[in-house]
Design a protein around this motif. Structure first.
Motif, PDB file in Angstrom:
ATOM      1  N   ASN A  82      36.059  43.267  46.495  1.00 17.02           N
ATOM      2  CA  ASN A  82      35.275  43.591  47.681  1.00 17.02           C
ATOM      3  C   ASN A  82      35.781  44.850  48.365  1.00 17.02           C
ATOM      4  O   ASN A  82      35.017  45.710  48.747  1.00 17.02           O
ATOM      5  N   LYS A  83      37.079  44.931  48.500  1.00 20.91           N
ATOM      6  CA  LYS A  83      37.628  46.049  49.260  1.00 20.91           C
ATOM      7  C   LYS A  83      37.432  47.379  48.523  1.00 20.91           C
ATOM      8  O   LYS A  83      37.189  48.397  49.137  1.00 20.91           O
ATOM      9  N   LEU A  84      37.563  47.354  47.218  1.00 21.70           N
ATOM     10  CA  LEU A  84      37.474  48.606  46.474  1.00 21.70           C
ATOM     11  C   LEU A  84      36.097  48.822  45.854  1.00 21.70           C
ATOM     12  O   LEU A  84      35.904  49.730  45.071  1.00 21.70           O
ATOM     13  N   HIS A  85      35.163  47.970  46.169  1.00 24.05           N
ATOM     14  CA  HIS A  85      33.799  48.099  45.633  1.00 24.05           C
ATOM     15  C   HIS A  85      33.791  48.233  44.116  1.00 24.05           C
ATOM     16  O   HIS A  85      33.226  49.159  43.553  1.00 24.05           O
ATOM     17  N   LEU A  86      34.449  47.306  43.481  1.00 21.91           N
ATOM     18  CA  LEU A  86      34.615  47.427  42.034  1.00 21.91           C
ATOM     19  C   LEU A  86      33.302  47.345  41.273  1.00 21.91           C
ATOM     20  O   LEU A  86      33.230  47.745  40.122  1.00 21.91           O
ATOM     21  N   TRP A  87      32.243  46.827  41.918  1.00 20.04           N
ATOM     22  CA  TRP A  87      30.988  46.730  41.189  1.00 20.04           C
ATOM     23  C   TRP A  87      30.367  48.095  40.945  1.00 20.04           C
ATOM     24  O   TRP A  87      29.490  48.246  40.133  1.00 20.04           O
ATOM     25  N   GLU A  88      30.847  49.104  41.671  1.00 18.41           N
ATOM     26  CA  GLU A  88      30.329  50.446  41.415  1.00 18.41           C
ATOM     27  C   GLU A  88      31.109  51.059  40.261  1.00 18.41           C
ATOM     28  O   GLU A  88      32.324  50.926  40.181  1.00 18.41           O
ATOM     29  N   ALA A  89      30.367  51.758  39.405  1.00 16.07           N
ATOM     30  CA  ALA A  89      30.988  52.307  38.192  1.00 16.07           C
ATOM     31  C   ALA A  89      32.126  53.255  38.541  1.00 16.07           C
ATOM     32  O   ALA A  89      32.024  54.038  39.479  1.00 16.07           O
ATOM     33  N   GLY A  90      33.204  53.139  37.814  1.00 16.72           N
ATOM     34  CA  GLY A  90      34.313  54.073  37.975  1.00 16.72           C
ATOM     35  C   GLY A  90      35.248  53.739  39.116  1.00 16.72           C
ATOM     36  O   GLY A  90      36.159  54.489  39.422  1.00 16.72           O
ATOM     37  N   HIS A  91      35.037  52.609  39.769  1.00 16.34           N
ATOM     38  CA  HIS A  91      35.914  52.272  40.879  1.00 16.34           C
ATOM     39  C   HIS A  91      37.126  51.449  40.474  1.00 16.34           C
ATOM     40  O   HIS A  91      37.962  51.127  41.292  1.00 16.34           O
ATOM     41  N   GLY A  92      37.178  51.094  39.204  1.00 18.51           N
ATOM     42  CA  GLY A  92      38.338  50.344  38.748  1.00 18.51           C
ATOM     43  C   GLY A  92      37.940  48.982  38.232  1.00 18.51           C
ATOM     44  O   GLY A  92      36.756  48.634  38.198  1.00 18.51           O
ATOM     45  N   ILE A  93      38.935  48.213  37.830  1.00 20.87           N
ATOM     46  CA  ILE A  93      38.647  46.923  37.238  1.00 20.87           C
ATOM     47  C   ILE A  93      39.742  45.940  37.654  1.00 20.87           C
ATOM     48  O   ILE A  93      40.883  46.330  37.915  1.00 20.87           O
ATOM     49  N   SER A  94      39.368  44.695  37.765  1.00 20.34           N
ATOM     50  CA  SER A  94      40.348  43.668  38.092  1.00 20.34           C
ATOM     51  C   SER A  94      40.055  42.470  37.212  1.00 20.34           C
ATOM     52  O   SER A  94      38.903  42.082  37.043  1.00 20.34           O
ATOM     53  N   PHE A  95      41.071  41.903  36.584  1.00 15.02           N
ATOM     54  CA  PHE A  95      40.824  40.726  35.755  1.00 15.02           C
ATOM     55  C   PHE A  95      42.025  39.797  35.737  1.00 15.02           C
ATOM     56  O   PHE A  95      43.135  40.174  36.112  1.00 15.02           O
ATOM     57  N   ILE A  96      41.746  38.557  35.323  1.00 19.46           N
ATOM     58  CA  ILE A  96      42.778  37.526  35.367  1.00 19.46           C
ATOM     59  C   ILE A  96      43.030  36.990  33.981  1.00 19.46           C
ATOM     60  O   ILE A  96      42.089  36.751  33.215  1.00 19.46           O
ATOM     61  N   MET A  97      44.298  36.821  33.641  1.00 20.85           N
ATOM     62  CA  MET A  97      44.642  36.269  32.336  1.00 20.85           C
ATOM     63  C   MET A  97      45.503  35.033  32.523  1.00 20.85           C
ATOM     64  O   MET A  97      46.295  34.962  33.459  1.00 20.85           O
ATOM     65  N   PRO A  98      45.342  34.065  31.637  1.00 18.61           N
ATOM     66  CA  PRO A  98      46.164  32.854  31.740  1.00 18.61           C
ATOM     67  C   PRO A  98      47.596  33.135  31.293  1.00 18.61           C
ATOM     68  O   PRO A  98      47.828  34.025  30.479  1.00 18.61           O
ATOM     69  N   LEU A  99      48.526  32.393  31.841  1.00 22.16           N
ATOM     70  CA  LEU A  99      49.912  32.484  31.386  1.00 22.16           C
ATOM     71  C   LEU A  99      50.251  31.190  30.670  1.00 22.16           C
ATOM     72  O   LEU A  99      49.809  30.121  31.078  1.00 22.16           O
ATOM     73  N   SER A 100      51.048  31.285  29.632  1.00 25.87           N
ATOM     74  CA  SER A 100      51.395  30.036  28.968  1.00 25.87           C
ATOM     75  C   SER A 100      52.874  29.704  29.107  1.00 25.87           C
ATOM     76  O   SER A 100      53.349  28.708  28.602  1.00 25.87           O
ATOM     77  N   GLY A 101      53.601  30.522  29.812  1.00 29.33           N
ATOM     78  CA  GLY A 101      55.004  30.199  30.035  1.00 29.33           C
ATOM     79  C   GLY A 101      55.650  31.260  30.900  1.00 29.33           C
ATOM     80  O   GLY A 101      55.149  32.356  31.038  1.00 29.33           O
ATOM     81  N   ILE A 102      56.759  30.888  31.510  1.00 30.49           N
ATOM     82  CA  ILE A 102      57.432  31.833  32.402  1.00 30.49           C
ATOM     83  C   ILE A 102      58.877  31.376  32.598  1.00 30.49           C
ATOM     84  O   ILE A 102      59.188  30.202  32.392  1.00 30.49           O
TER      85      ILE A 102
END
Lengths: 239, 574
Positions: A82-102
């Motif tokens: 929301n803050k970076l308006h990622l839905w607009e092209a070229g504004h960046g990307i954010s994604f989530i990945m699962p972790l299986s250990g730490i």
């Protein structure tokens, strides 16, 4: 030692933005006291050959990695979008990945997040938590090639459905005795190209890369893909 | 407009703006200058902005990747002799063509032009050899500095003061706006492939040695040929009256600078071509981009240098001269302070340096902070120079204690700052210093009637000295802050611990809450207790936690202390 019933799921939240906006993301993370929070330098790939040649296209990017609890990860993911308006092209990307250990020690940094999560789980009915499972529709493709091949590789990937990519300069650490000269080891230069794609396009992109820049080609490349839970910032994605 | 272009233009605009405003204010409020001079100045300031933007773009896409590439491949050479030879040759040829060096050689008629040029070039070549061998044998940078500067001061006792001025100038000219970014990038490349702890500290310091080496070389030359006298070129203030003359003046000056800059770029281009032919580092499709970057650098620098030479020299001279002869000559000191503060931001090579430092430090040493440090340093330098011009204090009274401080600080400063500080000292005196600060000092000096050769020329060495101290002091402060933030982390951790304990102890108050709430509190308490127990059983060990693939919940925790359990874990997940 099974502790069923206690949701301590941890996620890796990755945000890729151009350099001058990284600070905004960091601010959001700081507000939430995300302590396991790292910056990696990369650069974007050109979207136009002419602009690239004129040096007017390449943009330094920051890859921000954060390990946090599932709820915090989703919350931050949405706030960043929301803050970076990622839905607009070229504004960046954010994604989530699962972790299986730490490592256990890392959990210590997350204590207060976890507690907050337990409190929250009383109020909200774990509805958001299941969100992730439905949404496994994307993949993170990582291609490792010799330095200098990343632009071409992206061009090929674009023709089969990739949106944008980020290049992270890296060295390969060989298992053979490394060349020791400076009192330290010297390594081969590599580019790691990261592309987030829809699951349908994944196989095509990987195949195309493998065909043209595979291990037997000059680029000596290879490619792998990882599951991604939720993505914001890909054009077709309405998340 | 293209975003990147816009950014570069804005950056350059705000770098040139303050100095332009100062000059304009001065000409309106303090001493009126004729419209022609101010006209030329404004036209030149405009071209300065354009030139600087192009130069910066060219540095990004051509000069830096090239320098880094050459550095990386040099670092793969595992024969000391070959490496030393290559580095020497590179240092030698890029210096030979430096336009400022030609000018310097012409200004000192007593030393044969070729002899001086060869001496300075060999000085740079040898410094590069020393720099890489230092890394090879892991001799601390601070020892190398002390060695070189120590020798330098011992030698300076034996040469004539005029020769001393020439030698310090040689140090300044050898790291011009083309060679400095190139050498700087090469230094980054040399250590880029290393993965040891010292790597980031070793990234900097190459430029620093390259400006100290030539001083030493020329001093040695001075020992051999004693009793030399040097002259300087007097400043000519153009008399122009209408706008066309103003514009034409700039245009007429272009070809001369075009030739100079091209001469300086050719050796770099040739060494790059040779390098590319030998190593094929850059893919064929990357080459046009690098070529275009070269053109940017070339055109940008021509515009910049023409602007700074045509417009700034006379204005600087006039400000200095008129203030010194007027009643308020003390005004030179505060004005010098302000001018010094802003002028360094307009040095093209400085912009390249601060940007790269921010990048390499992962953003912990910001451009703004570094620029402020440099600005404060140069502000002090100009103010001190003005005091010297007005009072005639000997340069030694300032230079010697200054260098003693600069060489002592490395023992207290975080290591990465030593290299950065000394590189900044090599980069700070660039074309802006030569074409604005120096004429300012010359003007002031002539106004008071001092010895220009001795009093005014010290300004350049002052600008090279103060950043060393300013940036290192900045490093001291930075080191302090770093310690503080570590303390903050600790505080955060203990706070988190306390929250846990408090929650577990809150039992007594539960009964006062409503039924519904109590259920959830009970659950919460259960969960907290569980978590508490779990966390405290694991805190302080190196173990591994494994999550369930489907639910993402904690499935098992393995303790590394018990081997049996670890084996079980490995077996299970193999």
């Amino acid at each position: 030692m099974n502790k069923a019933g206690l949701d301590l799921a941890l996620k890796l939240l990755i945000v890729i933005v151009i350099d001058d906006r990284a600070e905004k993301v960091t601010e959001l993370f700081r507000e939430r006291q995300v302590l396991l929070h790292y910056h990696v330098r990369g650069h974007g790939t050109a979207s136009s050959a002419v602009l690239n040649m004129l040096g007017l296209d390449k943009k330094e990017q920051t890859v921000i990695l954060a390990v946090t609890t599932r709820q915090t990860a989703y919350m931050l993911h949405k706030r960043v979008a929301n803050k970076l308006h990622l839905w607009e092209a070229g504004h960046g990307i954010s994604f989530i990945m699962p972790l299986s250990g730490i490592s256990k020690v890392a959990l210590r940094f997350l204590e207060h997040e976890m507690l907050r999560e337990i409190e929250k789980s009383e109020e909200s009915d774990m509805s958001e938590i299941n969100e992730g499972k439905k949404q496994m529709e994307h993949d993170l493709i990582l291609a490792v090639v010799k330095r200098g091949y990343s632009e071409e590789l992206m061009e090929v990937a674009r023709t089969v459905g990739a949106g944008g990519g980020t290049v992270i300069p890296a060295h390969r650490v060989t298992t053979a005795a490394p060349l020791r000269f400076w009192g330290a080891s010297l390594q081969e230069e590599k580019d790691i190209v990261a592309i987030v794609s829809k699951r349908e396009a994944k196989a095509n992109i990987m195949m195309a890369i493998n065909e043209k820049y595979g291990f037997k080609s000059e680029a000596q490349g290879w490619v792998l893909s990882l599951p991604v839970e939720s993505v914001a910032g890909i054009a077709e994605d309405e998340d | 407009m293209n975003k990147q272009l816009q950014e570069k233009l804005a950056e350059s605009f705000f770098a040139v703006l303050p100095i332009t405003v100062i000059v304009l204010l001065f000409s309106i409020l303090v001493y009126p200058m004729d419209v022609g001079t101010i006209g030329v100045f404004l036209v030149c300031a405009f071209f300065l902005v354009i030139g600087m933007s192009l130069f910066s773009l060219g540095a990004d896409i051509a000069m830096m990747p090239m320098g880094e590439g050459i550095g990386k491949h040099l670092s793969k050479t595992n024969k000391n002799l070959v490496l030393g030879l290559l580095v020497f040759v590179i240092g030698f040829i890029i210096t030979v063509a430096e336009p400022d060096l030609q000018v310097l050689a012409d200004q000192t008629p007593a030393i044969p032009t070729l002899t001086l040029i060869a001496t300075v070039a060999a000085g740079v070549g040898l410094s590069l050899v020393i720099a890489v061998l230092r890394m090879r044998f892991q001799i601390p940078f601070s020892y190398t500095l002390i060695g070189i500067y120590g020798l330098l001061f011992i030698l300076s006792i034996f040469v004539s003061p005029v020769f001393l001025a020439v030698s310090f100038d040689a140090g300044g000219v050898s790291t011009g706006p083309i060679t400095a970014p190139f050498i700087f990038a090469m230094g980054l490349g040399l250590v880029a492939l290393r993965s040891d702890k010292q790597a980031s500290e070793d990234s900097f310091g190459l430029v620093a040695l390259c400006s100290a080496g030539p001083i030493l070389a020329v001093l040695l030359l001075g020992l051999v040929s004693r009793g030399v006298d040097a002259a300087y070129a007097p400043v000519v203030v153009p008399q122009l009256h209408n706008t066309r003359e103003v514009a034409m003046d700039y245009v007429y000056a272009l070809p001369a600078f075009a030739k100079e800059v091209t001469m300086a770029v050719i050796p770099i281009a040739v060494s790059f071509l040779l390098f590319q032919l030998l190593t094929h580092r850059f893919r064929r499709r990357e080459l046009p981009r690098i070529f275009i970057g070269f053109v940017y650098t070339l055109v940008g620098l021509i515009l910049f240098l023409t602007g700074v030479n045509e417009g700034f020299i006379s204005v600087g001279y006039l400000i200095g001269f008129n203030l010194a002869t007027g009643e308020i000559s003390w005004l030179l000191i505060p004005l010098g302070l302000v001018i010094g503060y802003f002028v360094v931001g307009a040095e093209p090579a400085v912009q390249v340096l601060i940007k790269k430092v921010e990048e390499l430090s992962g953003g912990s040493i910001t451009q703004a902070a570094l620029k402020r440090g440099l600005s404060l340093g140069v502000a002090a330098a100009v103010a001190i120079s003005m005091i010297r011009v007005l009072t005639g204090i000997s340069m030694y009274w300032i230079i010697i204690p200054g260098y003693i401080i600069a060489l002592t600080l490395p023992f207290f400063v975080p290591k990465i700052f030593i290299g950065i500080a000394y590189d900044a000292g090599g980069v700070a005196p660039g074309p802006m210093t030569a074409c604005f600060l120096l004429p300012l000092a010359i003007g002031a000096c002539e106004g008071v009637g001092g010895n220009v050769m001795i009093d005014a020329f010290g300004a350049v060495s002052m600008v090279a000295l103060t950043p060393l101290i300013a940036i290192q002091i900045m490093g001291l402060i930075y080191g302090q802050k770093l310690k503080q933030s570590e303390l903050m982390d600790e505080a955060l951790e203990t706070e988190a611990d306390e929250t846990l304990i408090l929650l577990a102890e809150e039992d007594e108050q539960v009964s006062q809450l409503s039924q519904h709430r109590q259920v959830s509190i009970n659950k919460l308490r259960q969960a907290a207790a569980l978590l508490y127990e779990e966390l405290h059983s694991i805190i302080d060990d190196d173990g591994i936690v494994v999550f369930d693939d489907d639910t993402g919940m904690v499935r098992e925790i393995f303790d590394q202390r018990s081997n049996a359990e670890l084996k079980k874990a490995v077996k299970k997940y193999e």
